[in-house]
Scaffold this active site. Structure first.
Site, PDB file in Angstrom:
ATOM      1  N   ASP A  10      -0.456   5.218  -2.257  1.00 45.50           N
ATOM      2  CA  ASP A  10      -0.150   3.940  -1.964  1.00 45.50           C
ATOM      3  C   ASP A  10      -1.209   3.087  -2.838  1.00 45.50           C
ATOM      4  O   ASP A  10      -1.955   3.920  -3.493  1.00 45.50           O
ATOM      5  CB  ASP A  10      -0.497   3.499  -0.393  1.00 45.50           C
ATOM      6  CG  ASP A  10      -0.440   2.226   0.044  1.00 45.50           C
ATOM      7  OD1 ASP A  10       0.376   1.360  -0.476  1.00 45.50           O
ATOM      8  OD2 ASP A  10      -1.393   1.489   0.583  1.00 45.50           O
ATOM      9  N   SER A  11      -1.125   1.837  -2.964  1.00 40.29           N
ATOM     10  CA  SER A  11      -2.041   1.182  -3.670  1.00 40.29           C
ATOM     11  C   SER A  11      -3.378   1.053  -2.981  1.00 40.29           C
ATOM     12  O   SER A  11      -4.180   0.637  -3.630  1.00 40.29           O
ATOM     13  CB  SER A  11      -1.732  -0.452  -3.895  1.00 40.29           C
ATOM     14  OG  SER A  11      -1.362  -0.909  -2.541  1.00 40.29           O
ATOM     15  N   CYS A  73       4.142   3.495  -0.017  1.00 45.67           N
ATOM     16  CA  CYS A  73       4.100   2.023  -0.201  1.00 45.67           C
ATOM     17  C   CYS A  73       5.460   1.326  -0.582  1.00 45.67           C
ATOM     18  O   CYS A  73       6.337   1.598  -1.298  1.00 45.67           O
ATOM     19  CB  CYS A  73       3.407   1.973  -1.793  1.00 45.67           C
ATOM     20  SG  CYS A  73       3.085   0.232  -2.329  1.00 45.67           S
ATOM     21  N   GLU A 150      -7.619  -4.697   3.700  1.00 49.28           N
ATOM     22  CA  GLU A 150      -8.442  -3.801   2.812  1.00 49.28           C
ATOM     23  C   GLU A 150      -9.680  -4.380   3.096  1.00 49.28           C
ATOM     24  O   GLU A 150     -10.814  -3.580   2.782  1.00 49.28           O
ATOM     25  CB  GLU A 150      -7.908  -4.213   1.512  1.00 49.28           C
ATOM     26  CG  GLU A 150      -6.691  -3.553   0.855  1.00 49.28           C
ATOM     27  CD  GLU A 150      -6.747  -2.267   0.571  1.00 49.28           C
ATOM     28  OE1 GLU A 150      -8.023  -1.722   0.075  1.00 49.28           O
ATOM     29  OE2 GLU A 150      -5.652  -1.269   0.988  1.00 49.28           O
ATOM     30  N   CYS A 183       5.673  -3.210   5.034  1.00 47.44           N
ATOM     31  CA  CYS A 183       4.222  -2.725   4.036  1.00 47.44           C
ATOM     32  C   CYS A 183       3.545  -1.871   5.020  1.00 47.44           C
ATOM     33  O   CYS A 183       3.135  -1.985   6.122  1.00 47.44           O
ATOM     34  CB  CYS A 183       3.702  -3.966   3.896  1.00 47.44           C
ATOM     35  SG  CYS A 183       1.909  -3.766   3.268  1.00 47.44           S
ATOM     36  N   HIS A 185       0.694  -1.379   5.132  1.00 46.10           N
ATOM     37  CA  HIS A 185      -0.570  -1.878   5.602  1.00 46.10           C
ATOM     38  C   HIS A 185      -0.487  -2.455   7.035  1.00 46.10           C
ATOM     39  O   HIS A 185      -1.568  -2.664   7.766  1.00 46.10           O
ATOM     40  CB  HIS A 185      -1.142  -2.978   4.689  1.00 46.10           C
ATOM     41  CG  HIS A 185      -1.940  -2.364   3.391  1.00 46.10           C
ATOM     42  ND1 HIS A 185      -1.446  -1.940   2.420  1.00 46.10           N
ATOM     43  CD2 HIS A 185      -3.394  -2.608   3.051  1.00 46.10           C
ATOM     44  CE1 HIS A 185      -2.286  -1.285   1.268  1.00 46.10           C
ATOM     45  NE2 HIS A 185      -3.392  -1.868   1.831  1.00 46.10           N
TER      46      HIS A 185
HETATM   47  N1  DGL Z   1       0.727  -0.943   1.133  1.00 43.78           N
HETATM   48  C1  DGL Z   1       1.794  -1.505   0.160  1.00 43.78           C
HETATM   49  C2  DGL Z   1       3.168  -1.545   0.704  1.00 43.78           C
HETATM   50  O1  DGL Z   1       3.739  -0.951   1.683  1.00 43.78           O
HETATM   51  C3  DGL Z   1       1.297  -2.893  -0.310  1.00 43.78           C
HETATM   52  C4  DGL Z   1       0.067  -3.313  -0.921  1.00 43.78           C
HETATM   53  C5  DGL Z   1      -0.124  -4.073  -2.114  1.00 43.78           C
HETATM   54  O2  DGL Z   1       0.290  -5.147  -2.299  1.00 43.78           O
HETATM   55  O3  DGL Z   1      -0.709  -3.347  -3.038  1.00 43.78           O
HETATM   56  O4  DGL Z   1       3.980  -2.601   0.171  1.00 43.78           O
END
Ligand code: DGL
Length: 267
Positions: A10-11, A73, A150, A183, A185
């Site tokens: 993931d990011s 992600c 974050e 997402c 997150h």
């Molecule tokens: N966790 C990432 C997702 O599921 C998004 C995070 C980001 O924007 O870097 O889209």
């Protein structure tokens, strides 16, 4: 295969929500996690950039002996899944198809609201997957949520205020039966999302991509956990802020992360 190595990417912290769901499902695995924290957020970047970052990360995980790669992600899945699949020679599981299938099974022909990053919404990947499964999707970009998570503000009045604005705006345009957390997150603020929905008078059910993806990953392995199955082992990498990643990540994963290694990747 007795004890697979599973790469999870993931990011940032978001992929930990998928890893958290994987732990009880594939107990004896070795997990290699990569959070590309130096280049987050992906959700505000172009397709070309997201694909370049995601391919570099996928190759890193393959080189670290992953038998299977989880693109935990939504943004990378929505904008770069074909490029990632072409860049590695191991199976790749993205997050979008599993969550849309889960929604379709639980709420066939429903109206759904997809909450996601700006890049994911612009890609229309969710809209297309939903249409293919008979679901009518409204999509809402929520760009402030990833930075708030974050920051560790998962239980914070500012996050609740931001959520109330996004959800109020979205519910003015649709009356969904299910909300898809598009997402990874967002499961970290799922209870705040659910309670804000109720405050705004919506009874929509929240479905997150983490649970559905973990189930899809588990279906790749024929593993019956035995009492003697050893606990999972971890190797964790971040491209920036390793100590913050270790501390907050342990909380988000609900499992201690002993060490996060700094990875210099790409540019
Ligand atoms: N966790 C990432 C997702 O599921 C998004 C995070 C980001 O924007 O870097 O889209």
């Amino acid at each position: 295969m007795s004890s697979p190595t599973i790469g999870v990417f993931d990011s940032g912290f978001g992929g930990l929500t998928v890893l958290r769901e994987l732990l009880p499902l594939i107990r004896g695995a070795h997990y290699v996690y990569l959070g590309d924290t130096a280049r987050l957020p992906y959700g505000a970047k172009s397709q070309t950039t997201i694909a370049r970052y995601a391919v570099e990360s996928a190759r890193f995980l393959e080189q670290h002996n992953a038998d299977l790669l989880v693109i935990a992600c939504n943004t990378a899945t929505a904008l770069a899944l074909p490029q990632i699949e072409a860049a590695v020679s191991i199976p790749v599981v993205g997050v979008i198809e599993p969550v849309v299938c889960a929604a379709q099974q639980r709420h066939p022909n429903a109206d759904v609201l997809v909450l996601a990053t700006s890049a994911t919404v612009q890609s229309q990947a969710y809209r297309q997957h939903c249409e293919a499964h008979g679901l009518r999707a409204t999509e809402k970009a929520c760009p402030l949520l990833v930075p708030l998570v974050e920051e560790g503000w998962t239980d914070h009045h500012v996050t609740r205020e931001v959520l109330s604005i996004y959800l109020r705006e979205a519910l003015e345009t649709c009356n969904p039966q299910a909300i898809l957390l598009g997402c990874t997150h967002y499961p970290l603020i799922a209870s705040a999302i659910e309670s804000m929905l109720r405050t705004l008078g919506s009874q929509a059910v929240v479905i997150d991509s983490a649970q559905a993806t973990a189930a899809a990953v588990a279906s790749h392995f024929d593993i019956t956990p035995l009492p003697s199955t050893p606990p999972a082992t971890f190797e964790c990498y971040a491209t920036d802020s390793v100590e913050k990643f270790r501390l907050l990540g342990s909380q988000f994963l609900a499992h201690p992360i002993d060490k996060v290694q700094l990875l210099n990747i790409g540019g």
